[in-house]
Scaffold this motif. Structure first.
Motif, short mmCIF file in Angstrom:
data_model
loop_
_atom_site.label_atom_id
_atom_site.label_comp_id
_atom_site.label_asym_id
_atom_site.label_seq_id
_atom_site.Cartn_x
_atom_site.Cartn_y
_atom_site.Cartn_z
N ALA A 1 0.23 -5.26 12.26
CA ALA A 1 0.21 -4.44 13.47
C ALA A 1 0.59 -2.99 13.20
O ALA A 1 0.35 -2.13 14.04
N ALA A 2 1.16 -2.73 12.05
CA ALA A 2 1.57 -1.36 11.73
C ALA A 2 0.44 -0.56 11.08
O ALA A 2 0.60 0.63 10.84
N LEU A 3 -0.65 -1.19 10.80
CA LEU A 3 -1.75 -0.50 10.12
C LEU A 3 -2.60 0.26 11.14
O LEU A 3 -3.04 -0.31 12.14
N ALA A 4 -2.81 1.53 10.86
CA ALA A 4 -3.70 2.35 11.69
C ALA A 4 -4.98 2.63 10.92
O ALA A 4 -4.97 2.73 9.70
N MET B 1 0.84 -1.19 0.00
CA MET B 1 0.00 0.00 0.00
C MET B 1 0.87 1.24 0.00
O MET B 1 2.05 1.18 0.27
N THR B 2 0.27 2.35 -0.27
CA THR B 2 0.96 3.62 -0.12
C THR B 2 0.45 4.29 1.15
O THR B 2 -0.40 3.77 1.83
N GLY B 3 1.00 5.42 1.50
CA GLY B 3 0.72 5.93 2.82
C GLY B 3 0.16 7.33 2.87
O GLY B 3 -0.18 7.92 1.85
N ALA B 4 0.10 7.84 4.09
CA ALA B 4 -0.61 9.09 4.34
C ALA B 4 0.07 10.29 3.70
O ALA B 4 -0.57 11.32 3.53
N SER B 5 1.33 10.15 3.33
CA SER B 5 2.02 11.30 2.77
C SER B 5 1.76 11.46 1.27
O SER B 5 2.22 12.40 0.66
N ASP B 6 1.00 10.55 0.69
CA ASP B 6 0.71 10.62 -0.73
C ASP B 6 -0.42 11.61 -1.00
O ASP B 6 -0.99 12.20 -0.10
N ILE B 7 -0.70 11.76 -2.29
CA ILE B 7 -1.73 12.72 -2.66
C ILE B 7 -3.06 12.37 -2.02
O ILE B 7 -3.36 11.21 -1.73
N VAL B 8 -3.86 13.40 -1.83
CA VAL B 8 -5.09 13.26 -1.06
C VAL B 8 -6.03 12.22 -1.65
O VAL B 8 -6.70 11.50 -0.92
N THR C 1 1.85 3.02 9.74
CA THR C 1 2.56 3.81 10.75
C THR C 1 4.07 3.72 10.61
O THR C 1 4.79 4.43 11.30
N ILE C 2 4.55 2.85 9.72
CA ILE C 2 5.99 2.78 9.45
C ILE C 2 6.22 2.94 7.95
O ILE C 2 7.08 2.26 7.36
N TYR C 3 5.49 3.84 7.36
CA TYR C 3 5.47 3.96 5.90
C TYR C 3 6.87 4.00 5.28
O TYR C 3 7.17 3.28 4.33
N ASP C 4 7.75 4.81 5.83
CA ASP C 4 9.09 4.94 5.24
C ASP C 4 9.95 3.71 5.48
O ASP C 4 11.00 3.55 4.85
N LEU C 5 9.53 2.85 6.40
CA LEU C 5 10.33 1.66 6.76
C LEU C 5 9.68 0.37 6.29
O LEU C 5 10.21 -0.71 6.54
N ARG C 6 8.55 0.45 5.60
CA ARG C 6 7.76 -0.74 5.29
C ARG C 6 8.55 -1.73 4.43
O ARG C 6 9.44 -1.33 3.66
N PRO C 7 8.22 -3.01 4.54
CA PRO C 7 8.93 -4.04 3.75
C PRO C 7 8.71 -3.88 2.25
O PRO C 7 7.77 -3.22 1.80
N ASP C 8 9.55 -4.55 1.50
CA ASP C 8 9.48 -4.45 0.04
C ASP C 8 8.13 -4.89 -0.51
O ASP C 8 7.61 -4.31 -1.47
N ASP D 1 19.77 -6.08 6.09
CA ASP D 1 19.63 -6.12 7.54
C ASP D 1 19.35 -4.74 8.13
O ASP D 1 18.57 -4.61 9.08
N GLU D 2 20.00 -3.71 7.56
CA GLU D 2 19.81 -2.38 8.11
C GLU D 2 18.35 -1.93 8.00
O GLU D 2 17.82 -1.25 8.88
N ALA D 3 17.72 -2.31 6.92
CA ALA D 3 16.32 -1.93 6.72
C ALA D 3 15.42 -2.65 7.71
O ALA D 3 14.51 -2.05 8.29
#
Ligand code: SF4
Ligand code: SF4
Length: 104
Positions: free
Chosen positions: A59-62, A1-8, A72-79, A33-35
């Motif tokens: 669990a990260a979905l709000a 999915m995409t996140g809250a920072s995307d277009i309205v 809630t971890i949009y910038d860190l979400r898995p591939d 590993d860093e990701a």
């Protein structure tokens, strides 16, 4: 999915279906590993194989699926979360589970 920072008018903001489709969905694949280390430990499953889920829901979905949601971890979400795009086959499979109309 995409996140809250995307277009309205991003359909993901009123959906979230792929994040609630299956506990097997938000799995880790080829992330470095860093990701993975950057994802809060409380949101990673016990096997360290993917996101922690409550039933089928990540669990990260709000928010409320089909109404208003955000990762809630949009910038860190898995591939796997990055490659699911509105209107693709996986997207519409997930939307169908929640009775949401397919996207084209
Ligand atoms: S199922 Fe499709 S529209 Fe819904 S959040 Fe996922 S990618 Fe976006
Ligand atoms: S990490 Fe974010 S985008 Fe991926 S399934 Fe969970 S809530 Fe959805």
């Amino acid at each position: 999915m995409t996140g809250a920072s995307d277009i309205v008018d991003n359909p993901c903001q009123s959906c979230g279906a792929c994040c609630g489709y299956s506990a097997n969905w938000p799995r880790f694949t080829i992330e470095p590993d860093e990701a993975l280390d950057a994802i809060p430990a409380a949101l990673v499953n016990d096997r360290q194989s993917g996101m922690r889920c409550d039933g089928d829901r990540c669990a990260a979905l709000a928010g409320t699926i089909g109404q208003a949601t955000a990762c809630t971890i949009y910038d860190l979400r898995p591939d796997v979360c990055r490659v699911c795009l509105p209107g693709d086959a996986e997207c519409n499979m997930a939307r169908r589970k929640f009775g949401l109309a397919p996207l084209t």
